[in-house]
Design an enzyme around this catalytic site. Structure first.
Site, PDB file in Angstrom:
ATOM      1  N   ASP A  29       0.844  -1.189   0.000  1.00 38.26           N
ATOM      2  CA  ASP A  29       0.000   0.000   0.000  1.00 38.26           C
ATOM      3  C   ASP A  29       0.885   1.248   0.000  1.00 38.26           C
ATOM      4  OD1 ASP A  29      -1.734   2.105   0.507  1.00 38.26           O
ATOM      5  OD2 ASP A  29      -2.723   1.148   2.221  1.00 38.26           O
ATOM      6  N   GLU A  79      29.165   7.329   7.244  1.00 36.38           N
ATOM      7  CA  GLU A  79      29.182   5.886   7.452  1.00 36.38           C
ATOM      8  C   GLU A  79      29.145   5.173   6.108  1.00 36.38           C
ATOM      9  OE1 GLU A  79      25.312   3.977   8.693  1.00 36.38           O
ATOM     10  OE2 GLU A  79      25.046   5.918   9.653  1.00 36.38           O
ATOM     11  N   CYS A 111      25.042   7.449  12.254  1.00 37.21           N
ATOM     12  CA  CYS A 111      24.483   8.738  11.832  1.00 37.21           C
ATOM     13  C   CYS A 111      24.836   9.893  12.777  1.00 37.21           C
ATOM     14  CB  CYS A 111      22.965   8.635  11.713  1.00 37.21           C
ATOM     15  SG  CYS A 111      22.420   7.375  10.545  1.00 37.21           S
ATOM     16  N   TYR A 143      20.311  -0.067   1.468  1.00 32.99           N
ATOM     17  CA  TYR A 143      19.943  -1.300   2.170  1.00 32.99           C
ATOM     18  C   TYR A 143      19.712  -2.472   1.231  1.00 32.99           C
ATOM     19  CZ  TYR A 143      19.170   1.820   6.119  1.00 32.99           C
ATOM     20  OH  TYR A 143      19.331   2.749   7.112  1.00 32.99           O
ATOM     21  N   GLY A 148      13.908  -4.773   3.448  1.00 35.84           N
ATOM     22  CA  GLY A 148      13.048  -4.102   4.412  1.00 35.84           C
ATOM     23  C   GLY A 148      13.393  -2.643   4.592  1.00 35.84           C
ATOM     24  N   THR A 152      13.782   3.509   3.219  1.00 38.74           N
ATOM     25  CA  THR A 152      14.467   4.509   4.048  1.00 38.74           C
ATOM     26  C   THR A 152      15.882   4.752   3.539  1.00 38.74           C
ATOM     27  OG1 THR A 152      15.226   2.864   5.673  1.00 38.74           O
ATOM     28  CG2 THR A 152      13.097   3.911   6.069  1.00 38.74           C
ATOM     29  N   SER A 201      15.855  -1.153  16.569  1.00 39.03           N
ATOM     30  CA  SER A 201      16.408   0.131  16.130  1.00 39.03           C
ATOM     31  C   SER A 201      15.495   1.286  16.524  1.00 39.03           C
ATOM     32  CB  SER A 201      16.612   0.108  14.610  1.00 39.03           C
ATOM     33  OG  SER A 201      17.201   1.313  14.169  1.00 39.03           O
ATOM     34  N   HIS A 233      17.389  13.652  14.410  1.00 42.45           N
ATOM     35  CA  HIS A 233      17.916  12.808  13.347  1.00 42.45           C
ATOM     36  C   HIS A 233      16.721  12.162  12.649  1.00 42.45           C
ATOM     37  CE1 HIS A 233      19.804   9.749  11.055  1.00 42.45           C
ATOM     38  NE2 HIS A 233      19.395   8.766  11.835  1.00 42.45           N
ATOM     39  N   LYS A 242       7.861  10.050  16.393  1.00 44.14           N
ATOM     40  CA  LYS A 242       7.621   9.081  17.473  1.00 44.14           C
ATOM     41  C   LYS A 242       8.386   9.487  18.732  1.00 44.14           C
ATOM     42  CE  LYS A 242       6.844   5.109  14.400  1.00 44.14           C
ATOM     43  NZ  LYS A 242       5.480   4.763  14.825  1.00 44.14           N
ATOM     44  N   ASN A 275      16.784   9.335   3.669  1.00 47.63           N
ATOM     45  CA  ASN A 275      17.787   9.218   4.723  1.00 47.63           C
ATOM     46  C   ASN A 275      19.168   9.557   4.174  1.00 47.63           C
ATOM     47  OD1 ASN A 275      19.169   8.561   7.047  1.00 47.63           O
ATOM     48  ND2 ASN A 275      18.608   6.394   7.048  1.00 47.63           N
ATOM     49  N   SER A 307      23.173   4.784  15.498  1.00 50.97           N
ATOM     50  CA  SER A 307      22.946   3.421  15.960  1.00 50.97           C
ATOM     51  C   SER A 307      24.226   2.831  16.519  1.00 50.97           C
ATOM     52  CB  SER A 307      22.437   2.566  14.798  1.00 50.97           C
ATOM     53  OG  SER A 307      21.180   3.009  14.366  1.00 50.97           O
TER      54      SER A 307
END
Length: 388
Positions: A29, A79, A111, A143, A148, A152, A201, A233, A242, A275, A307
């Site tokens: 979706d 990175e 990051c 990625y 997955g 991003t 993560s 970030h 979030k 990202n 991370s």
């Protein structure tokens, strides 16, 4: 001591893919990408734009001849390193023509690295009042196709000149860092793509933010009401949201409304880039400065995260006349004049990037004038040119 960000600029590659079309190609979706992670477009990097060329492109338009004489240190945070020994800062130093007696090196902590680079620059300048430091955050987030983490991804660079008597932001002496050894995202030597524990993560990011913020608030005796805006970030725009949501209920209604509204301004550019790892926080800062009606003397809180993990909360204060030193028209033109590629074209770009297969006839035909690019690799030596 008045030290901070004197100039700031970003560069993103000429190409992007529409996230709704990527979602359809992946049989999901589109709202999962557009709303679920909050991304509309994703920058796509051609083979000829790597961390060196993107970093140099981000820096070249803000560095004057006088700056080149006074820059005593060049730090590249990344990175996406292209060499395990030679620092990208050395190559960028050469491309920009900075005076030879400057320290040049690379920094790494996922990051987060651009933030300690800025703090190091600040400490260095405290002892060198006549110098400046160039900090560059440059990355290509990759990625893998149909992975997955694919939605991003992104690519780009942010360049900042740190100096005394800055023209945009004064860095306050209040940073609080928080370190915890956690395997939420990592890329072992030899791995083409990172390894990601998705749920961990997200949890590690929010935990790091809460602990950094709570300790900062305790040490500085501050509350959310003391900040006009917060920047985070932004691996994807819903991630910072979030984190903000996890503490926003402690603020009064007026503060909640202000911080929620300003957050959307702060991630506007990120929504159309994706990202960019070390540069994501600072692209968000540029977005905030250029899309929100801010005033001199207001304080902005910033949360940096890498991370592995290290988080840091710190603040900066807008200085008089800061709006005169922003380049809103140029930045919006850069974003608006990119070229959309189909999902098939994006996949071709991705594979050729991995295999270092140049196609300058295709890629350079769309490139702007006076842009640095990677022309060739001979004998493992990268040769950069400028488009004419």
């Amino acid at each position: 001591m008045n030290i901070g960000i004197d100039k700031i600029n970003f560069y993103v590659p000429k190409y992007y893919v529409d996230m709704a079309k990527l979602a359809e190609a992946r049989h999901v979706d589109p709202n999962k990408f557009l709303i679920g992670i909050g991304q509309t477009e994703m920058a796509v990097s051609p083979v000829h734009q790597d961390i060196v060329s993107m970093g140099a492109n981000a820096a070249k338009d803000i560095i004057t001849e006088e700056d080149k004489k006074n820059i005593g240190m060049v730090i590249v945070a990344t990175e996406s390193a292209i060499d395990n020994a030679k620092a990208a800062a050395v190559q960028i130093h050469n491309l920009l023509g900075i005076q030879p007696f400057a320290r040049c090196f690379e920094m790494k902590e996922a990051c987060y690295a651009a933030t300690p680079a800025i703090q190091l620059a600040k400490d260095y300048l405290a002892q060198h009042p006549n110098e400046k430091v160039l900090v560059i955050a440059s990355d290509t987030a990759r990625y893998g196709i149909n992975s997955g983490g694919e939605p991003t991804q992104g690519a780009g660079a942010v360049a900042m000149i740190i100096s005394h008597e800055p023209s945009i932001l004064k860095l306050n002496d209040d940073a609080v860092a928080c370190t915890e050894d956690v395997y939420d995202f990592w890329r072992p030597t030899g791995h083409k793509y990172p390894l990601v524990a998705g749920a961990l993560s997200k949890d590690a990011y929010i935990k790091s933010f809460q602990e950094s913020w709570n300790e900062y608030a305790r040490r500085q005796d501050k509350s959310l009401a003391d900040f006009e805006s917060l920047c985070f970030h932004v691996p994807f725009t819903k991630m910072g949201q979030k984190a903000l949501d996890s503490i926003i209920d402690y603020a009064d209604d007026t503060t909640q409304k202000r911080l929620k509204s300003s957050y959307q301004d702060a991630v506007y550019y990120n929504r159309y880039v994706g990202n960019i790892y070390t540069g994501s926080l600072y692209l968000s800062l540029i977005s905030l400065l250029e899309t929100r009606d801010l005033k001199e003397g207001q304080t902005i809180g910033l949360f940096s995260y890498g991370s592995g993990s290290v988080g840091e909360f710190f603040s900066a204060t807008l200085v008089d006349g800061f709006k005169d030193h922003l380049d809103i028209e140029s930045h919006q033109s850069l974003l608006n004049n990119r070229i959309e590629v189909s999902v098939d074209e994006y996949e071709s770009f991705f594979e050729r990037f991995d295999n270092l297969e140049f196609n300058h006839e295709l890629e350079q035909s769309a490139e702007d004038k006076d842009i640095f690019y990677l022309k060739e690799i001979n004998d493992n030596i990268r040769k950069y040119h400028i488009a004419k």
